[in-house]
Design a protein around this motif. Structure first.
Motif, PDB file in Angstrom:
ATOM      1  N   TRP A  51       0.852  -1.196   0.000  1.00 32.96           N
ATOM      2  CA  TRP A  51       0.000   0.000   0.000  1.00 32.96           C
ATOM      3  C   TRP A  51       0.885   1.242   0.000  1.00 32.96           C
ATOM      4  O   TRP A  51       1.981   1.257   0.578  1.00 32.96           O
ATOM      5  CB  TRP A  51      -0.850   0.042   1.272  1.00 32.96           C
ATOM      6  N   THR A  52       0.357   2.261  -0.628  1.00 34.26           N
ATOM      7  CA  THR A  52       0.968   3.560  -0.389  1.00 34.26           C
ATOM      8  C   THR A  52       0.593   4.001   1.014  1.00 34.26           C
ATOM      9  O   THR A  52      -0.429   3.570   1.560  1.00 34.26           O
ATOM     10  CB  THR A  52       0.465   4.589  -1.427  1.00 34.26           C
ATOM     11  N   TYR A  53       1.405   4.838   1.653  1.00 31.87           N
ATOM     12  CA  TYR A  53       1.195   5.191   3.054  1.00 31.87           C
ATOM     13  C   TYR A  53      -0.040   6.084   3.190  1.00 31.87           C
ATOM     14  O   TYR A  53      -0.231   7.022   2.410  1.00 31.87           O
ATOM     15  CB  TYR A  53       2.432   5.929   3.577  1.00 31.87           C
ATOM     16  N   PRO A  54      -0.973   5.778   4.161  1.00 32.76           N
ATOM     17  CA  PRO A  54      -2.189   6.598   4.302  1.00 32.76           C
ATOM     18  C   PRO A  54      -1.892   7.913   5.007  1.00 32.76           C
ATOM     19  O   PRO A  54      -0.873   8.070   5.683  1.00 32.76           O
ATOM     20  CB  PRO A  54      -3.089   5.712   5.155  1.00 32.76           C
ATOM     21  N   LEU A  55      -2.852   8.888   4.871  1.00 33.39           N
ATOM     22  CA  LEU A  55      -2.755  10.164   5.547  1.00 33.39           C
ATOM     23  C   LEU A  55      -3.543  10.110   6.857  1.00 33.39           C
ATOM     24  O   LEU A  55      -4.594   9.463   6.931  1.00 33.39           O
ATOM     25  CB  LEU A  55      -3.303  11.290   4.652  1.00 33.39           C
ATOM     26  N   ALA A  56      -3.032  10.754   7.932  1.00 33.64           N
ATOM     27  CA  ALA A  56      -3.673  10.703   9.251  1.00 33.64           C
ATOM     28  C   ALA A  56      -4.958  11.513   9.248  1.00 33.64           C
ATOM     29  O   ALA A  56      -5.077  12.512   8.524  1.00 33.64           O
ATOM     30  CB  ALA A  56      -2.712  11.243  10.307  1.00 33.64           C
ATOM     31  N   PRO A  64      -1.290  -2.905   5.880  1.00 34.89           N
ATOM     32  CA  PRO A  64      -0.577  -3.049   7.163  1.00 34.89           C
ATOM     33  C   PRO A  64      -0.130  -1.715   7.742  1.00 34.89           C
ATOM     34  O   PRO A  64       0.519  -1.691   8.789  1.00 34.89           O
ATOM     35  CB  PRO A  64       0.634  -3.898   6.785  1.00 34.89           C
ATOM     36  N   TYR A  65      -0.465  -0.604   7.075  1.00 38.43           N
ATOM     37  CA  TYR A  65       0.033   0.697   7.494  1.00 38.43           C
ATOM     38  C   TYR A  65      -1.056   1.468   8.195  1.00 38.43           C
ATOM     39  O   TYR A  65      -2.256   1.353   7.893  1.00 38.43           O
ATOM     40  CB  TYR A  65       0.571   1.477   6.286  1.00 38.43           C
ATOM     41  N   ARG A  66      -0.623   2.279   9.157  1.00 36.92           N
ATOM     42  CA  ARG A  66      -1.563   3.087   9.900  1.00 36.92           C
ATOM     43  C   ARG A  66      -0.938   4.451  10.194  1.00 36.92           C
ATOM     44  O   ARG A  66       0.284   4.574  10.313  1.00 36.92           O
ATOM     45  CB  ARG A  66      -1.963   2.387  11.193  1.00 36.92           C
ATOM     46  N   SER A  67      -1.841   5.427  10.344  1.00 35.55           N
ATOM     47  CA  SER A  67      -1.417   6.779  10.654  1.00 35.55           C
ATOM     48  C   SER A  67      -2.384   7.313  11.699  1.00 35.55           C
ATOM     49  O   SER A  67      -3.604   7.258  11.499  1.00 35.55           O
ATOM     50  CB  SER A  67      -1.441   7.650   9.399  1.00 35.55           C
ATOM     51  N   SER A  68      -1.859   7.775  12.823  1.00 39.52           N
ATOM     52  CA  SER A  68      -2.693   8.092  13.983  1.00 39.52           C
ATOM     53  C   SER A  68      -2.793   9.587  14.200  1.00 39.52           C
ATOM     54  O   SER A  68      -1.876  10.357  13.898  1.00 39.52           O
ATOM     55  CB  SER A  68      -2.113   7.431  15.241  1.00 39.52           C
ATOM     56  N   SER A  69      -3.943   9.969  14.843  1.00 37.01           N
ATOM     57  CA  SER A  69      -4.205  11.369  15.184  1.00 37.01           C
ATOM     58  C   SER A  69      -3.605  11.670  16.550  1.00 37.01           C
ATOM     59  O   SER A  69      -3.040  10.800  17.220  1.00 37.01           O
ATOM     60  CB  SER A  69      -5.714  11.593  15.225  1.00 37.01           C
ATOM     61  N   HIS A  70      -3.755  12.951  17.015  1.00 36.25           N
ATOM     62  CA  HIS A  70      -3.387  13.329  18.373  1.00 36.25           C
ATOM     63  C   HIS A  70      -4.431  12.758  19.337  1.00 36.25           C
ATOM     64  O   HIS A  70      -5.499  12.307  18.931  1.00 36.25           O
ATOM     65  CB  HIS A  70      -3.323  14.857  18.482  1.00 36.25           C
ATOM     66  N   PHE A  71      -4.153  12.818  20.659  1.00 40.47           N
ATOM     67  CA  PHE A  71      -5.074  12.297  21.672  1.00 40.47           C
ATOM     68  C   PHE A  71      -6.114  13.343  22.032  1.00 40.47           C
ATOM     69  O   PHE A  71      -5.818  14.543  22.119  1.00 40.47           O
ATOM     70  CB  PHE A  71      -4.306  11.899  22.942  1.00 40.47           C
ATOM     71  N   ALA A  72      -7.357  12.857  22.279  1.00 43.30           N
ATOM     72  CA  ALA A  72      -8.433  13.679  22.835  1.00 43.30           C
ATOM     73  C   ALA A  72      -8.852  13.049  24.151  1.00 43.30           C
ATOM     74  O   ALA A  72      -8.775  11.822  24.310  1.00 43.30           O
ATOM     75  CB  ALA A  72      -9.614  13.738  21.870  1.00 43.30           C
ATOM     76  N   THR A  73      -9.339  13.871  25.145  1.00 41.08           N
ATOM     77  CA  THR A  73      -9.666  13.323  26.463  1.00 41.08           C
ATOM     78  C   THR A  73     -10.978  13.904  26.964  1.00 41.08           C
ATOM     79  O   THR A  73     -11.379  15.012  26.570  1.00 41.08           O
ATOM     80  CB  THR A  73      -8.552  13.601  27.480  1.00 41.08           C
TER      81      THR A  73
END
Length: 997
Positions: A536-541, A615-624
């Motif tokens: 896969w090409t790398y996904p955008l977060a 198999p690739y993942r891109s994560s956001s910042h944390f929210a609480t």
């Protein structure tokens, strides 16, 4: 006395006994001996022996008879010493003992005549002579003269021992005899080899000897004879003539017995012909068989020609027993043949075979060579041609020739381990024995190998992929590739490069999308199998991730924005630092919000949204965000370990940073205690409170900015018990007065328990007010002890108990009586058993006459009467019965009674003057309460005097009586209602003689 130590022996003689003894220490002047019949005592023989003699023979005795022998020694001092002993003569053996079979193979009959004398019986022992084993052991009456032994082994010798028994002695005679032999059965005669015959039979154990005789039927002569002992069941006759018929006869013997058995005939095996060969004849497609003639006899030869490896018979020829060759014509070219020559004698045959021989073969046709898509093998094939096998040759370019040999029946061969993409030439020839046909040839290519280690990687880029591979070994002329979108299988572009290219970069692709690259190697007309790689090409977060409280019970809502490119799914990870478990949720690519339900209350959560593409993942910042807390459940207020404490416990429904415990008196709303406890603590002990008091508890939970209160719980501290407790009996009634002191603190009241001693009934309970300090327990059993317990009560709780044991006053006995059974020294006391219990009775007897206590008795609590003895006659007594329970007593009323008085004794009369009469008497002890003296004129019976005197009086004087008058006097002892009189006496006043009435 001296001991003679007499012994008796017979030294093997049945009509004599030898008596021996020891000489006395002081010596003997001589000896006398007497032999008598045992039982009847009849003297049969006597004898004497001089000094220094210590033995004596009795002869002429009856065998097997018991005797009594007396030996008397005359001592030097003229005294004698004797000793008796019993002995028995040995029995005589039997006469004319015989053992005969009567022609039977399984039985023997024993017979004998009695020997002289007496016997107790016979013992017969039959032994097997060969094994010496005891077969029979019999005991017979003394009158027996014959016995049949059956169930014996045929053709066996037995030994019989007959013993005549008398007492502990015996005399034996033996005899030997054979049982008749049994005839062997199932005789068989079969060939063991060409020069041996094996004879076997059954039932051989029934004969001592077996005799075999073998006859040659061809020459009519005896060939062999054999004698064998018992047990032989087979025999092999050796060194016989091959192919010859024989006859065998068999007979059995045992002792003097001989029995003819069965007979049998058999042939020996013939010998096979030697040096059998098969070779080419002068004519084409012809073969000639030859062999050498063996020794022995045969009827003819059977010659069989067999074709192929399976040896299928194709020709059969019979020739005379003296022939040694035969020729076969018109056979198939390129075929394998063998010949089998069989010598036949009777039912048996002996064969020998030749080695294989061939005719010339033809070359194979229909030759082909195919690769079948394999880079390392080629399949060669051809049509079947007759022959022994095939010779193959494969010659690749610039490589040495590969030669192979195959057996007949194979029409193909696969060459393995070849070089990919290479041109090979194949040749095949037919082989038959020493012959080889001309070759047939053909050429073809192997397939090339695909490229190795093909990889496709995005290298962290969102719009490009890098492809790389390792060159295929040998035969590769170039590479061709195709890039596809994996999901739609849409072709994106084609790539063709030379064999020196090892990588290529694919640009301008879509972010987060899966691509597949297929690459194949080319060589000649063939392409290798396709090698493929995918990535896969790398996904955008994602952007704009938020987490908000949804105001739904235990729920939080997540929101986010989709970035450019492809997305397989969004992965939401919700977790809390206070919990090890976390929520992992995956949603579709078109979802942009999600609500988490069923979360822990009062808990701070963190959310991370991750884009997944392959198999690739891109994560956001944390929210609480925090969830609302729940009010605490199962708030419980229980007494603490001490009366001044309360134990508060609760179950955390979930979440919260801390809890605030608020305590107030139940009757007031004012808070008297605030205690803050951290999250995770589920209990608290409150100290310094008032015992027996009612309290109210409320707990507030806090989580972030949110607060919530629990339900109010009510609890009591345990009251203090009374510091002291006392109980005393009420003397006027069967009751107990209970008193106690008031303890510090508060209470709702008191609870008392009254348990009767030794009773299985449940205790009585009663309640008292909180201000009470005493109570009277009534309607109790007299003379009974009670366990009294008291508790202070506050709500559902009791203080520790305070207890004491006290007893009620026993009941006094009633219906007390004291009676005189008509005795001057006994009184009988009885009473009615009062209700309740007591430890015992104490009975006290008082003497009213002496004003003293006479006796005190202690009786069991169930006694109801008592007899007093050895009391003073004519006395008045009083009795009192007291019921005793511990230190408490209850007494009956007193009752009185008299013992009977004793009659006065030694009554005497005297007249000291003419008008005076003197009366005197005697008494035992006190004897009476008083005495009554009466005087009567004897003639008229007129009562002229009556006097009552005290108990101490022993005499009295009557005055003013008539002189010379005869009077009758009576003295009576009195005690209460009882009296006892003496017999009357008469006496005259002076001037008149006194007469005894």
């Amino acid at each position: 006395g001296a001991l003679l130590n007499v012994t008796v022996s017979d030294h093997g003689r049945s009509d004599s006994l030898l008596v021996a003894w020891d000489e006395p220490e002081e010596g003997a002047r001589g000896y006398s001996l007497a032999l008598s019949s045992l039982g009847s005592g009849t003297l049969l023989q006597n004898g004497s022996a001089g000094p220094n003699t210590t033995s004596f023979w009795f002869h002429g005795l009856t065998p097997g008879t018991p005797y009594e022998i007396e030996v008397t020694a005359t001592l030097a001092c003229m005294g004698t010493v004797s000793q008796n002993i019993t002995a028995q003569t040995s029995p005589s053996p039997v006469h004319n003992l015989s053992l005969s079979s009567g022609g039977s193979s399984v039985s023997l009959r024993a017979a004998w005549a009695h020997g002289p004398g007496q016997r107790d019986g016979y013992s017969l022992a039959l032994y097997h002579s060969d094994s010496q084993a005891l077969v029979r052991n019999m005991s017979l009456l003394p009158s027996a003269t014959t016995l049949l032994f059956d169930g014996l082994l045929a053709g066996s010798e037995y030994a019989l021992k007959v013993s005549t028994l008398a007492g502990s002695s015996q005399a034996s005679t033996s005899v030997h005899q054979w049982t008749a032999p049994s005839i062997p059965t199932q005789l068989r005669l079969s060939p063991g080899s060409s020069t041996s015959l094996v004879a076997s039979w059954a039932g051989a154990a029934g004969a001592a000897w077996l005799h075999l005789e073998l006859h040659n039927l061809l020459t009519q002569t005896v060939a062999r004879t054999l004698s064998a002992r018992r047990g032989l069941t087979s025999y092999t006759f050796q060194h016989l003539h091959p192919g010859t018929q024989y006859w065998l006869g068999l007979s059995a013997t045992a002792g003097s017995y001989r029995v003819l058995g069965p007979n049998a005939t058999a042939w020996t095996y013939p010998l096979s012909p030697g040096n059998v060969t098969l070779s080419s004849a002068d004519e084409q497609s012809s073969l000639q068989a030859r062999w050498s003639i063996p020794v022995g006899h045969r009827d003819f030869y059977l010659v069989t020609l067999r074709e192929g490896e399976d040896g299928v018979p194709t020709r059969n020829i019979s020739v005379g027993g003296d022939n040694s060759h035969v020729t076969f014509h018109g056979l198939s070219p390129g075929s394998q043949y063998s010949v089998q020559v069989t010598a036949v004698a009777g039912p048996y045959q002996a064969s020998a075979s030749s080695t294989a021989a061939w005719t010339e073969p033809l070359a194979p046709s229909g030759v082909s060579l195919s690769s079948q898509g394999s880079p390392h093998s080629l399949l060669a094939s051809w049509e079947e041609a007759k022959g022994e096998g095939y010779l193959l040759a494969l010659s690749p370019t610039n490589h040495p020739v590969k030669n192979s040999s195959l057996l007949r029946g194979v029409t193909s061969f696969t060459y393995e381990g070849l070089h990919p993409g290479t041109l090979y030439t194949f040749e095949v020839s037919t082989v038959a024995g020493p012959y080889t046909s001309s070759p047939q040839g053909i050429s073809n290519w192997t397939y090339p190998l695909p490229p190795e280690q093909l990889t496709l990687s995005n290298g962290g880029h969102s719009t490009s992929l890098q492809a790389s591979w390792r060159a295929a070994p040998s035969g590769c002329t170039g590479y061709t590739g195709t890039l596809l979108e994996t999901k739609s299988q849409k072709r994106v572009r084609n790539v063709t490069v030379g064999n020196d290219w090892m990588n290529v970069t694919l640009e301008d692709l879509v972010p987060g999308r899966q691509y597949t690259l297929e690459v194949a190697a080319m060589a000649g007309p063939y392409r290798s199998p396709v090698q493929s790689a995918t990535d896969w090409t790398y996904p955008l977060a994602p952007a704009g991730v938020t987490l908000t409280n949804s105001r739904r019970p235990l729920g939080l809502s997540a929101f986010w924005d989709k970035a450019a490119g492809d997305v397989d799914q969004f992965h939401l990870q919700l977790y809390s630092k206070s919990h090890t478990a976390q929520r992992n949720i995956s949603v579709g690519p078109n979802t942009h919000n999600f609500t988490f339900l069923g979360l822990s209350p009062g808990t701070q959560y963190f959310l991370k949204v991750t884009v997944l593409s392959g198999p690739y993942r891109s994560s956001s910042h944390f929210a609480t965000e925090w969830t609302y807390p729940l009010s605490l459940a199962n708030v419980s207020v229980q007494p603490g370990r001490r009366p001044q404490e309360l134990h508060v416990s609760w179950v955390e429904s979930g979440g919260g940073r801390e809890h605030l415990v608020q305590l107030s008196v139940a009757e007031s709303l004012s808070i008297i205690r605030n205690v803050s406890v951290p999250r995770g603590v589920t209990q608290l002990d409150l100290e310094g409170l008032v015992p027996g008091c009612r309290y109210r508890v409320e707990i507030i939970s806090q989580a972030g900015p949110h607060r919530i209160s629990s339900q109010t719980a009510i609890g009591y501290t345990v009251p203090l018990p009374p510091p002291s407790l006392s109980a005393s009996p009420v003397s006027t009634a069967w009751a107990l007065a209970v008193h106690w002191e008031t303890a510090p603190g508060q209470r709702d009241g008191y609870l008392l328990s009254v348990l009767e001693e030794g009773s299985s009934a449940p205790p009585r309970t009663l309640e008292a007010g909180k201000d009470s300090s005493n109570v009277t327990l009534s309607q109790l059993e007299p003379g009974t002890c009670y366990l009294i317990e008291i508790w202070a009560v506050a709500g559902p709780y009791r203080s520790l108990p305070k207890n004491i044991t006290s007893c009620t006053v026993p009941a006094a006995p009633t219906n007390l009586s004291l009676t005189n059974p008509g005795s001057s020294s006994e009184l009988y006391t009885s009473w009615k058993e009062p209700p309740g219990r007591r430890d015992h009775y104490r009975i006290t007897l008082y003497s009213l006459s002496t004003q003293s206590r006479v006796q005190v008795q202690t009786l069991s609590p169930d006694a109801q009467n008592l007899t007093w003895t050895q009391l003073e006659a004519g006395s008045r007594f009083a009795v009192q019965v007291t019921a005793v329970k511990g230190s408490l007593e209850a007494s009956s009323i007193n009752v009185t009674q008299w013992t009977h008085p004793l009659a006065p004794a030694n009554l005497t009369l005297g007249s000291p003057s003419a008008s005076v009469l003197f009366v005197s008497w005697a008494a035992a002890g006190r004897g009476a309460e008083g005495f009554v003296v009466d005087v009567y004129e004897a003639a008229s019976g007129t009562h002229v005097g009556h006097t009552v005197l005290g108990g101490n009086a022993r005499s009295h004087i009557f005055r003013s009586l008539s002189p010379g008058t005869l009077y009758r006097v009576a003295v009576t002892a009195t005690a209460g209602p009882f009296h006892a009189s003496t017999p009357n006496l008469t006496h005259c006043t002076r001037e008149c003689d006194a007469l005894l009435a």
